[in-house]
Scaffold this active site. Structure first.
Site, short mmCIF file in Angstrom:
data_model
loop_
_atom_site.label_atom_id
_atom_site.label_comp_id
_atom_site.label_asym_id
_atom_site.label_seq_id
_atom_site.Cartn_x
_atom_site.Cartn_y
_atom_site.Cartn_z
N HIS A 79 32.69 38.21 40.91
CA HIS A 79 32.98 36.93 40.26
C HIS A 79 32.43 36.97 38.85
CE1 HIS A 79 33.40 32.64 39.54
NE2 HIS A 79 34.23 32.63 40.57
N ASP A 132 37.83 33.84 47.91
CA ASP A 132 39.08 34.37 48.49
C ASP A 132 38.88 35.26 49.70
OD1 ASP A 132 39.93 34.32 45.17
OD2 ASP A 132 41.13 33.28 46.67
C1 SDX Z 1 38.82 33.37 41.78
O1 SDX Z 1 36.64 32.00 37.62
C2 SDX Z 1 36.69 31.36 38.72
O2 SDX Z 1 35.92 30.44 38.94
C3 SDX Z 1 37.74 31.81 39.71
C4 SDX Z 1 37.65 31.23 41.11
C5 SDX Z 1 37.97 29.74 41.14
O3 SDX Z 1 37.55 29.07 42.08
O4 SDX Z 1 38.77 29.30 40.27
O5 SDX Z 1 36.36 31.45 41.63
C6 SDX Z 1 38.68 31.90 42.02
O6 SDX Z 1 39.65 33.77 41.02
C7 SDX Z 1 37.85 34.28 42.46
C8 SDX Z 1 38.06 35.77 42.03
C9 SDX Z 1 39.24 36.32 42.80
N1 SDX Z 1 39.56 37.69 42.33
C10 SDX Z 1 39.28 38.76 43.04
O7 SDX Z 1 38.73 38.76 44.14
C11 SDX Z 1 39.78 40.05 42.41
C12 SDX Z 1 38.69 41.12 42.49
N2 SDX Z 1 37.59 40.74 41.61
C13 SDX Z 1 37.53 41.35 40.32
O8 SDX Z 1 38.76 41.58 39.71
C14 SDX Z 1 36.46 40.71 39.43
O9 SDX Z 1 35.31 40.68 40.15
C15 SDX Z 1 36.72 39.34 38.83
C16 SDX Z 1 38.06 39.23 38.21
C17 SDX Z 1 36.57 38.28 39.86
C18 SDX Z 1 35.67 39.14 37.76
O10 SDX Z 1 35.93 40.05 36.78
P1 SDX Z 1 34.92 40.38 35.58
O11 SDX Z 1 33.86 39.35 35.47
O12 SDX Z 1 35.77 40.68 34.39
O13 SDX Z 1 34.20 41.66 36.10
P2 SDX Z 1 34.63 43.16 35.71
O14 SDX Z 1 36.05 43.42 36.15
O15 SDX Z 1 34.27 43.37 34.28
O16 SDX Z 1 33.69 44.03 36.67
C19 SDX Z 1 32.33 44.29 36.32
C20 SDX Z 1 31.96 45.54 37.12
C21 SDX Z 1 32.94 46.69 36.89
O17 SDX Z 1 32.24 47.88 37.20
P3 SDX Z 1 31.93 48.90 36.00
O18 SDX Z 1 33.27 49.27 35.40
O19 SDX Z 1 31.03 48.10 35.03
O20 SDX Z 1 31.23 50.03 36.68
O21 SDX Z 1 32.03 45.28 38.52
C22 SDX Z 1 33.09 46.04 39.08
C23 SDX Z 1 33.97 46.50 37.95
O22 SDX Z 1 34.61 47.71 38.29
N3 SDX Z 1 33.84 45.13 39.94
C24 SDX Z 1 34.51 45.50 41.03
C25 SDX Z 1 35.05 44.33 41.55
N4 SDX Z 1 34.71 43.28 40.77
C26 SDX Z 1 33.96 43.80 39.78
N5 SDX Z 1 34.70 46.71 41.58
C27 SDX Z 1 35.45 46.74 42.71
N6 SDX Z 1 36.00 45.65 43.27
C28 SDX Z 1 35.82 44.43 42.73
N7 SDX Z 1 36.36 43.35 43.29
#
Ligand code: SDX
Length: 370
Positions: free
Chosen positions: A256, A307
């Site tokens: 998140h 989710d």
């Molecule tokens: C919702 O914003 C809100 O409030 C949204 C929400 C709401 O109620 O409206 O809460 C609802 O959208 C929840 C999120 C649903 N999405 C997912 O579950 C998709 C998977 N999650 C990721 O795509 C990610 O965690 C996000 C999109 C939720 C957040 O993205 P960020 O803050 O841009 O984080 P990032 O992609 O920059 O990741 C930071 C690090 C990375 O690792 P490094 O490259 O630094 O080594 O964490 C890793 C990412 O690779 N990472 C994940 C991951 N989430 C972050 N690695 C694997 N799986 C994941 N899900």
């Protein structure tokens, strides 16, 4: 000027609708745990729109207004009948909500009173649209909303044509409470940017639906169920999760932008997944989810977001996977419209800057010389 990728940590607005501070989510100052345990979705709709919990008579009036507005204009149902049967429900919802404006005589009326009435119509009609398309794509006739039923009860009724049981109604109602608002998430931000130009509320909600559709936002719940079904059984989890992480692929339902110590909504959905699974003697998805949660936290330090467990909750309720995100939209319509009404109250066009990183000092060359 240096850009902040994804606007991470940028405070782009003030709001009184909801807040996330130190991992605590509140709607209008009420903790989500308190609301999830005690409030109905209709009470939360009123709270988000009007800033206070409704009195008994105010709640009766809101429910009557939502019930009276739940029927969808016939031409919009006709549009749903024209849509190819395999169209993604979120794409259908985006189109249908946009077309609602065409048949609303108040669509361009920007008075606060008209905007509240349109917010109620949107909140009442989105569930009807989702259920109607779900039936039409199976060659079944849409079922009209039932007078006086709650949004949760009516949605399940319009989807199946049969009376939903009290446990299912309560579970869906709680899920709608949990998804109702969430500060300046991507789809809410999109709705505020749209209406800050003084565009109408239908445009704002259509922008939000298009934004929520993405798998990194609202679409993740469907991605979680696809993952669980792809894994298939609990003994396949270890290889699957490790493979995804090694390929640096995102695991849906984890991580998140704001919560780093865990999403407070997840524990409620986990409990619901367990209780519903136990009641139906189908704990497969719950057990798999718990194992995945432990493994992902151990390997990557990531925790489930809203989710992750909602996927197994909706599956056990018998809801088709591609309706999970539309259900998110049914709930979040209350938050989107609350933020839109707030934006109109104290508006300024939302126009940030961009850091230019392209070429400079280019000179025109006539086409014959390129
Ligand atoms: C919702 O914003 C809100 O409030 C949204 C929400 C709401 O109620 O409206 O809460 C609802 O959208 C929840 C999120 C649903 N999405 C997912 O579950 C998709 C998977 N999650 C990721 O795509 C990610 O965690 C996000 C999109 C939720 C957040 O993205 P960020 O803050 O841009 O984080 P990032 O992609 O920059 O990741 C930071 C690090 C990375 O690792 P490094 O490259 O630094 O080594 O964490 C890793 C990412 O690779 N990472 C994940 C991951 N989430 C972050 N690695 C694997 N799986 C994941 N899900």
């Amino acid at each position: 000027m240096t850009a902040t990728k994804g606007l991470e940590g940028i405070v782009a607005a003030t709001t009184s609708v909801s807040s996330i501070v130190d991992g605590v989510l509140t709607y209008r100052g009420y903790d989500i745990d308190d609301l999830a345990d005690h409030a109905t979705f209709e009470e939360v709709i009123y709270l988000l729109w009007y800033g206070k919990l409704p009195s008994h008579s105010e709640l009766i009036q809101l429910k009557a207004e939502l019930s009276a507005s739940a029927a969808v204009p016939a031409p919009v149902i006709d549009i749903l009948k024209l849509v190819p049967r395999n169209t993604t429900p979120m794409a259908v919802l985006r189109t249908a909500v946009s077309s609602l404006a065409i048949y609303d005589p108040e669509a361009e009326d920007m008075s606060p009173e008209a905007n509240y009435r349109k917010a109620a119509r949107l909140q009442a009609q989105i569930p009807t649209i989702v259920a109607a398309y779900a039936r039409l794509r199976n060659q079944d006739d849409p079922i009209s909303p039932k007078e006086g039923a709650s949004i949760a009860e009516n949605f399940l009724y319009m989807l199946t044509g049969s009376e939903p049981d009290a446990v299912a109604i309560k579970a869906l109602d709680k899920a709608l409470v949990l998804h109702a608002d969430h500060e300046l998430n991507a789809s809410t931000f999109a709705s505020r940017v749209t209406v800050a130009t003084l565009s109408d509320i239908y445009s704002g909600v259509t922008s939000a639906i298009g934004t929520l559709k993405g798998p990194l936002h609202g679409g993740a719940n469907e991605g979680v169920m696809a993952m669980l079904e792809e894994i298939g059984s609990i003994d396949q989890i270890d290889d699957y999760v490790r493979g995804k992480l090694e390929r640096r692929e995102k695991l849906m339902g984890f991580g998140h932008r704001v919560y780093k110590g865990g999403d407070p909504r997840a524990k409620h959905l986990q409990r619901m997944s367990y209780e519903l699974g136990k009641r139906t003697e189908n704990l497969k998805w719950y057990d798999m989810s718990v194992k995945i949660e432990g493994l992902v936290f151990g390997l990557k330090g990531l925790r489930p977001n809203v989710d992750f467990y909602s996927a197994s909750v909706y599956t056990i309720l018998g809801i088709p996977r591609d309706l999970f995100t539309p259900i998110f939209a049914i709930s979040r319509c209350s938050g989107w419209t609350a933020h839109i009404l707030e934006q109109y109250e104290n508006n300024r066009i939302i126009r940030p800057r961009a850091e230019y990183v392209g070429k400079a000092d280019q000179k025109y060359v006539p086409v014959d010389y390129r």
